[in-house]
Design a protein around this motif. Structure first.
Motif, PDB file in Angstrom:
ATOM      1  N   ASP A  59       0.831  -1.202   0.000  1.00  0.00           N
ATOM      2  CA  ASP A  59       0.000   0.000   0.000  1.00  0.00           C
ATOM      3  C   ASP A  59       0.864   1.250   0.000  1.00  0.00           C
ATOM      4  O   ASP A  59       1.867   1.337   0.717  1.00  0.00           O
ATOM      5  CB  ASP A  59      -0.911   0.016   1.223  1.00  0.00           C
ATOM      6  CG  ASP A  59      -2.017  -1.026   1.136  1.00  0.00           C
ATOM      7  OD1 ASP A  59      -2.242  -1.548   0.033  1.00  0.00           O
ATOM      8  OD2 ASP A  59      -2.640  -1.318   2.180  1.00  0.00           O
ATOM      9  N   ALA A  60       0.435   2.230  -0.776  1.00  0.00           N
ATOM     10  CA  ALA A  60       1.218   3.455  -0.924  1.00  0.00           C
ATOM     11  C   ALA A  60       1.450   4.155   0.409  1.00  0.00           C
ATOM     12  O   ALA A  60       2.511   4.749   0.626  1.00  0.00           O
ATOM     13  CB  ALA A  60       0.509   4.398  -1.898  1.00  0.00           C
ATOM     14  N   ASP A  61       0.461   4.071   1.323  1.00  0.00           N
ATOM     15  CA  ASP A  61       0.601   4.731   2.623  1.00  0.00           C
ATOM     16  C   ASP A  61       1.723   4.123   3.462  1.00  0.00           C
ATOM     17  O   ASP A  61       2.249   4.771   4.370  1.00  0.00           O
ATOM     18  CB  ASP A  61      -0.712   4.643   3.404  1.00  0.00           C
ATOM     19  CG  ASP A  61      -1.829   5.460   2.760  1.00  0.00           C
ATOM     20  OD1 ASP A  61      -1.504   6.337   1.931  1.00  0.00           O
ATOM     21  OD2 ASP A  61      -3.001   5.223   3.089  1.00  0.00           O
ATOM     22  N   LEU A  62       2.085   2.882   3.149  1.00  0.00           N
ATOM     23  CA  LEU A  62       3.110   2.177   3.927  1.00  0.00           C
ATOM     24  C   LEU A  62       4.461   2.135   3.217  1.00  0.00           C
ATOM     25  O   LEU A  62       5.455   1.730   3.816  1.00  0.00           O
ATOM     26  CB  LEU A  62       2.668   0.733   4.204  1.00  0.00           C
ATOM     27  CG  LEU A  62       1.349   0.518   4.927  1.00  0.00           C
ATOM     28  CD1 LEU A  62       0.972  -0.958   4.889  1.00  0.00           C
ATOM     29  CD2 LEU A  62       1.446   1.001   6.367  1.00  0.00           C
ATOM     30  N   ALA A  63       4.466   2.515   1.950  1.00  0.00           N
ATOM     31  CA  ALA A  63       5.630   2.249   1.101  1.00  0.00           C
ATOM     32  C   ALA A  63       6.925   2.810   1.670  1.00  0.00           C
ATOM     33  O   ALA A  63       7.947   2.112   1.719  1.00  0.00           O
ATOM     34  CB  ALA A  63       5.379   2.800  -0.303  1.00  0.00           C
TER      35      ALA A  63
END
Length: 384
Positions: free
Chosen positions: A162-166
């Motif tokens: 997920d982009a929020d975790l990248a």
């Protein structure tokens, strides 16, 4: 050298990788005290160097003191896939919503380190690699320059994290690579890297193996060596006997002289449907005492149902090896498990004639020897 989970987590935490609060304990009272200090719920985890601890009953969650006591009494002292559990890690339970995998190792085919990321965390990564290899994103690193930030980000994006975790996951991967390089690692991995409901990532497990030939450069890790090895009596014996030994989870014991020869035997056991119990390289020479020590080790593993010798006579002649095997087996009042022998190389024919077939089964080819050992193991397993 393999670090225990609690040791690897300390190394990771010191480098800035987020880890749960945890305490090592060796008795029930210690577990309860640690759990009270950390706060419930807690995870109680056997500290043995073997995979699949959770499925084997070596990891339990406790919501209160009664459950913690029950878990500690169940895990401490248990035999976990042949390993005696004398310590547990009491750890803050992580409220997670997802599990990832990150790891660094050497890709010998490419001749480069490789960083790996997968959204299939929490399961056997070897199984993922075999069944769904596309689920693991890989990024090879030029060791002359180290891992560039863009490479860590690329591996994370390729894995569809997920982009929020990248960025957080890329940061953990970069730190893991730096540790692998700086600490002379052979393998470093976090499985699972848990994602919390707050969007944080935490290393819920930790694996770090160190190149033993580089320990002179790692004095802090070298101090951990005795403690890291203390969980397995057979590996301690291997050190005493000066054998290269790795304990596995199967039931076909393997003894050979030379790493390549032993690996070939191990692969063939797997190929013919068996499960290797160990990697044991006795090294150069095969005198009676050394063979007896190897047999003592393999017979001491209660998982072993048969043994296959694969010996190639080079400087050591086949007839000398055969005499050593006869003398070694002659020291036993009763042969605990069936033994299959294959000899090749210098004076192998003389050696085959010398072998006492009342003590061993002799096969002409390695393939026949392995198939016989696998069949013996299946028969022994069926009788249990």
């Amino acid at each position: 050298m393999k670090l225990h989970e609690y040791q690897a987590k300390q190394v990771f935490a010191d480098a800035g990788v987020p880890t749960p609060e945890s305490t090592l304990a060796s008795d029930v009272d210690g577990v309860l005290a640690a759990a009270d200090e950390i706060g419930y719920p807690v995870a109680i985890k056997a500290q043995v160097q073997v995979g699949g601890r959770g499925k084997a009953g070596g990891i339990k969650l406790a919501e209160d003191a009664d459950e913690a006591r029950d878990a500690a009494e169940s895990i401490l002292g248990m035999d976990l896939k042949g390993y005696h559990v004398d310590r547990v890690l009491v750890e803050e339970a992580v409220d997670f919503v997802n599990e990832l995998y990150v790891g660094v190792t050497m890709d010998r085919g490419e001749g480069k380190p490789v960083a790996m990321v997968s959204t299939k965390g929490g399961v056997d990564i070897e199984q993922v690699a075999e069944e769904t290899p596309e689920a693991i994103a890989r990024e090879h690193v030029d060791p002359a320059f180290g891992m560039h930030p863009y490479q860590a980000r690329k591996a994370v994006y390729d894995a569809d994290v997920d982009a929020d975790l990248a960025l957080d996951v890329a940061g953990v991967l970069t730190t893991l690579y730096d540790l692998w390089e700086d600490r002379d690692g052979s393998d470093a991995e976090i499985n699972p890297l848990m994602v919390t409901s707050d969007g944080e990532v935490i290393a819920a497990d930790a694996v770090m193996n160190i190149d033993e030939d580089a320990l002179f450069r790692q004095p802090e890790l070298a101090e951990m060596e005795d403690e890291a090895a203390s969980g397995d009596e057979l590996e301690q014996k291997a050190d005493e006997y000066d054998f290269d030994y790795v304990r596995l989870e199967g039931n076909v014991g393997i003894i050979g002289n030379g790493a390549g020869l032993v690996m070939t035997t191990l692969d063939l056991v797997d190929h013919y449907g068996g499960k290797p119990a160990n990697f044991l390289d006795v090294g150069g020479g095969a005198k009676a005492e050394r063979i007896a020590n190897a047999l003592d080790m393999v017979f001491s593993d209660e998982n072993v149902d048969s043994v296959v010798f694969n010996i190639f006579g080079g400087i050591t002649r086949g007839d000398e090896v055969a005499k050593g095997i006869n003398e070694a087996l002659g020291q036993f009042d009763e042969i605990p498990k069936p033994v299959v022998v294959r000899l090749a190389g210098t004076n192998w024919e003389e050696g085959m004639e010398i072998l006492n077939e009342d003590l061993v089964t002799v096969e002409q080819t390695l393939e026949d020897a392995v198939q016989r050992a696998v069949a013996y193991a299946e028969d022994e397993e069926g009788d249990q």
